[in-house]
Scaffold this motif. Structure first.
Motif: not given
Length: 490
Positions: A391-410
Motif C-alpha cells: 500500500v505504501d508503494i501505491w501511495s508513493l505513486g499517487i505522491m508522484i501524481v501530486e508532484m506532476l499535477d499539483g494535487e492527488p486525484p479526486y
C-alpha cells in the motif's frame, strides 16, 4: 495544527498474504445488500444510505452495490475506530498481522448493531449532508484559484508588517504552479496494569534527566491540540532546533500504547525519517516528546506552488523509498505516504514523518483519520484483498501524481466519493502523463498496479533507472524558497 502546518504548502513472486477473516458467531445484525428494480440499494442501514446523498449516483449504486457497501463499511468503521478527532496522540506502528486483525474487526463490525448506527445517524438531513461533504484535508475542495486567493489574503493580513523585499530566490529557475486508521486500540486489549504502573514503566524508558539541561525553549510556540502544547527548542549541545510536545498524561487513556510505541521508536533511526530523539517525564504526569524539526516545511507547499523537474521528482522518490524500505525491512507499514508527510530541510533534506510515535508530535489530530484523507489510499485498503506493505508503494505513486499535477486525484471530491472512485477506477488518470519520459512512466506503472502481485516493492524500485536521473537534493532549495515566499512563510 499538524507537523506539516507549522511551515505553510518487482518481485512478482513475492508472497502477499490476504487477510483471513474469521466467521463471526452469535451475531444478530447481519447486513445484506441488494439492488431493487428502481436501482436503489436495499439492506443498508438508513444512516448509511443518508451518507451516500449525492456522492454516489443511483446508476453507480446499481452497477457496483458491493463496492458501495465496502466503501461505507470502511468509512464508518474508520470513524468508529478513531472516535472523536483530537483524542489520539499515537499512530500505531502497523504490521501485516495488525492489518489481518483489523480486517477481522471490520467483519465483526459489519454484523454488529454499531454498523446500523453511523456517526451521522443522529443528525438532521441538512446536518448529515454537511457532515458528508466535510473534508478535513487542509487543502480546500474549492477551486485552486479561490483557495490560493483566500489563503494568501489571510496570510498577508497576518504578516502585514513583514517585508519580503529582502528575500532572494532563484526566480528565473522556477516554474510556478498555475491555479487550477491508524492506531489499533480496537483489538489491542489492555492488561490489568494501573495508570500508575504505566507511568512507572514509561519513566523507566525515558531520559531520567532534567530536559532544561539538554534543551532551551525558544520564543516560538508551534501550536496546541487536544493532547498537548508543542514548542520549539534548541539542543544546547548541537544548536539544532527540535520540536517538543508536552503531553498531559492525566488526559490520556492509552498509556499502554504509548509505552509500546516509545520502546519501538527509540530503535527506529534513519536519515530519511523524522526521528524520535528523546522523552522525559516532567512534573510526575507530563510526558515531553522530542522530535527532529525541519525548517523547509512540507513537500505539499512545493508541489502546490511550483512545478518540479523530473530530476527533482526522482530525488524525492529516492529519499522517500529509502525510508519506506527501512520500515518494510522491519516489518512496519507506514500507511500514510503523501506530500504532507514528507518534510524538507532548507538544504533539500527529505524526511518521512507521521508514523508510529511520530504521529501527532505536532498536531492537528483531526487530519490523522484515514477517512479524512483517503486520496492516496490503495484500492485494496477498502476491498481488503492482499492488503499489506505494498500500500505504501501505491501511495508513493499517487505522491508522484501530486508532484506532476499539483494535487492527488479526486481531491475535489468528498471522502466517500473519493473512496468509491479509488475502488472502482483503480489507477487514476494523470494530467501530465504525455509529457513524462518513458523512464518516469515505467516507474509510475510499477507503483500504480492495481493487482498487488504485479506492484513493485521498495527494494526493486530503488534500482529503477528513473532514479539514476535524480538531481542533487540542493536543487530543491530554490523551490522551497519560492513556495515560502508565495505562502508568506518566511
Amino acid at each position: 495544527m499538524s507537523f506539516v502546518n507549522i511551515f505553510k504548502r518487482r518481485k512478482p513472486k513475492e508472497e502477499t498474504t490476504a487477510a483471513i477473516i474469521g466467521t463471526p458467531t452469535n451475531v444478530n445484525h447481519d447486513i445484506h445488500v441488494s439492488v431493487t428494480a428502481d436501482g436503489s440499494l436495499e439492506g443498508l442501514p438508513g444512516s448509511w444510505l443518508r451518507q451516500i446523498g449525492t456522492q454516489i449516483t443511483k446508476a453507480e449504486q446499481n452497477e457496483n452495490p458491493e463496492v458501495v457497501k465496502k466503501v461505507l463499511q470502511y468509512y464508518n468503521f474508520s470513524v468508529k475506530k478513531h472516535g472523536v478527532p483530537g483524542q489520539e496522540i499515537v499512530k500505531h506502528i502497523f504490521t501485516e498481522h495488525d492489518i489481518a486483525e483489523e480486517s477481522k474487526e471490520m467483519d465483526l463490525y459489519m454484523q454488529s448493531k454499531d454498523a446500523h448506527k453511523s456517526k451521522d445517524s443522529d443528525l438532521s438531513s441538512e446536518d448529515s449532508e454537511k457532515s458528508n461533504n466535510f473534508n478535513s484535508n487542509h487543502r480546500s475542495t474549492v477551486p485552486l484559484n479561490v483557495e490560493k486567493d483566500c489563503g494568501n489574503n489571510l496570510l498577508q493580513t497576518k504578516n502585514l508588517a513583514q517585508s519580503i523585499d529582502n528575500l532572494t530566490i532563484e526566480a528565473d529557475e522556477i516554474e510556478y504552479r498555475k491555479p487550477s486508521i491508524t492506531d489499533n486500540d480496537i483489538y489491542r486489549r489492555r492488561s490489568n496494569m494501573s495508570d500508575d504502573d504505566y507511568m512507572r514503566d514509561i519513566k523507566k524508558i525515558c531520559n531520567p534527566g532534567d530536559p532544561s539541561d539538554f534543551y532551551e525553549k525558544t520564543l516560538k510556540d508551534l501550536g496546541s491540540g487536544a493532547s498537548g502544547m508543542v514548542f520549539a527548542a534548541t539542543n544546547k549541545r548541537t544548536g539544532e532546533l527540535v520540536a517538543i510536545k508536552d503531553i498531559d498524561m492525566k488526559k490520556q487513556s492509552k498509556k499502554d500504547l504509548l509505552l509500546s510505541e516509545i520502546k519501538i521508536m527509540k530503535d527506529f533511526q534513519h536519515k530519511n525519517l523524522v526521528n524520535f530523539l528523546d522523552a522525559f517525564v516532567v512534573n510526575v504526569d507530563h510526558l515531553w516528546v522530542v522530535m527532529e524539526l525541519l525548517d523547509g516545511g512540507p513537500l505539499t507547499d512545493v508541489v502546490t506552488e511550483t512545478v518540479m523537474k523530473e530530476g527533482q521528482i526522482a530525488a524525492v522518490c529516492y529519499e522517500v523509498l529509502q525510508a519506506i524500505n527501512y520500515l518494510h525491512n522491519r516489518g512496519t507499514i507506514h500507511r500514510d505516504i503523501k506530500s504532507d508527510n514528507v518534510l524538507l530541510g532548507m538544504d533539500g533534506t527529505v524526511k518521512v514523518t507521521d508514523f508510529g510515535f511520530c504521529a501527532n508530535v505536532i498536531g492537528n489530530e483531526q487530519r490523522e483519520t484515514m477517512v479524512g484523507t483517503p486520496y492516496w489510499m490503495a484500492p485494496e485498503v477498502v476491498t481488503r484483498q492482499k492488503y499489506g506493505k505494498k500500500v505504501d508503494i501505491w501511495s508513493l505513486g499517487i505522491m508522484i501524481v501530486e508532484m506532476l499535477d499539483g494535487e492527488p486525484p479526486y481531491l475535489k471530491a468528498p471522502p466517500i466519493r473519493a473512496l468509491y472512485l479509488i475502488t472502482v477506477n483503480g489507477r487514476p488518470n494523470i494530467l501530465r502523463w504525455d509529457s513524462c519520459s518513458p523512464k518516469l512512466q515505467d516507474f509510475i506503472d510499477q507503483c500504480l498496479q492495481v493487482d498487488v502481485d504485479n506492484r513493485a516493492i521498495a527494494e526493486d524500485l530503488l534500482q529503477h533507472e528513473f532514479l539514476e536521473e535524480r538531481m542533487e537534493l540542493k536543487s530543491l532549495t530554490p523551490l522551497i524558497r519560492a513556495a515560502k515566499r508565495i505562502l508568506h512563510k518566511n
